[in-house]
Motif scaffolding. Structure first.
Motif: not given
Length: 317
Positions: A303-312
């Motif tokens: 469950i990720l915050h937009y500042a920690s995207p899955s691409a990262l």
């Protein structure tokens, strides 16, 4: 004020030393005898660094790899089969003195700085200033001490940061898989401690990360709503994990969802990792436990915050 003053004195001193003993790059040995890796930040960062260490070990299978890690994070590398020894690090001058005393005698062929605090750089420079590899983005004002300064790579997955440093040090293997292997005694201990339910299907909900980055956490109501849905749809036991700073959230979830097993602040990192090996799935925000799931092979819903995207920070497989 005092901290800034000591940093200024340290930086000035090492600029003078670098003028007399410049960090000129030496040749990278084909078969280094000893590699010293520094990784001194958080649990998640330490797990990221295991991928770079795997790349180094793949390229230098006969080399002894020693990791200098924060004394409270050293367990990550103690469970990494690519690491022969873990040396504890702390901010006390005593740790710096012990490191210099040891590694000036048995000098490493390569010194590699992965996820570090900038104050580590002067220590590493004193150990071997001709084979010191590090990222420019991690060294603060001490980048001038690196013999092999690695520029920040283009955007991509976070594991690329360790990968480019390892590559600069001669590693050619992939650095896209984190490593953590619980030992047999830890698994046996978990099975004995939780014998009532350990052989039944269970899902772990990590109830948040540290308070310093609470913006990454999920609202309590979202935990409650989804845990209720999971229990309605599946025959799964729900386990709550977290640290002391997640106790309030875990308590609210436990009150709203009778029957969940609240292990918040009741398991060590090693025990949590052993639980992940047994779990059906982990649900977590951007926390060290999420990356522990990646490293142990536990299926994870992030469950990720937009500042920690899955691409990262998403899984690589």
């Amino acid at each position: 004020m005092w901290k800034r003053f000591t940093q200024l004195i340290t930086e000035s001193t090492f600029r003078v030393l670098a003028a007399f003993f410049p960090p000129t790059p030496g040749d990278i040995p084909k078969n280094p005898r000893l590699i010293l890796v520094f990784s001194t930040t958080g649990i998640g960062d330490a797990l990221f660094d295991t991928a770079a260490i795997r790349s180094l070990k793949t390229s230098y299978p006969q080399t002894r790899i020693v990791v200098c890690a924060h004394r409270k994070r050293s367990t990550v590398f103690q469970h990494d089969p690519d690491v022969e020894e873990v040396v504890p690090y702390g901010k006390s001058p005593l740790y710096a003195f012990q490191l210099l005393r040891r590694f000036r005698r048995a000098r490493p062929d390569l010194v590699i700085l992965l996820n570090i605090n900038p104050e580590v750089v002067p220590i590493a420079y004193c150990i071997n200033h001709h084979a010191l590899f590090g990222g420019s983005w991690r060294c603060g004002n001490y980048g001038f001490l690196l013999s092999h300064q690695v520029p920040l790579p283009e955007e991509g997955h976070i594991l690329r940061l360790g990968a480019v440093i390892a590559s600069a040090a001669g590693a050619s293997g992939d650095a896209d898989r984190m490593v953590y292997q619980p030992n047999g005694s830890e698994t046996a201990s978990i099975r004995e401690r939780f014998s009532e339910w350990i052989d039944q299907p269970f899902m772990i909900f990590q109830t948040g990360g540290g308070r310093s980055r609470a913006w990454r956490d999920w609202p309590v109501d979202s935990y409650i709503r989804n845990i209720r849905w999971v229990r309605e749809q599946y025959s799964l036991r729900v386990i709550l994990t977290g640290g002391w700073d997640n106790e309030e959230v875990a308590g609210k979830i436990e009150s709203a969802c009778p029957g969940v097993v609240n292990l918040c602040s009741k398991t060590t990192l090693e025990e949590t990792a052993a639980l992940l090996i047994q779990a059906t799935m982990l649900v977590s925000t951007d926390t060290g436990v999420l990356f522990m799931a990646y490293a142990t092979g536990c299926p994870a819903l992030a469950i990720l915050h937009y500042a920690s995207p899955s691409a990262l920070i998403g899984p690589k497989d």
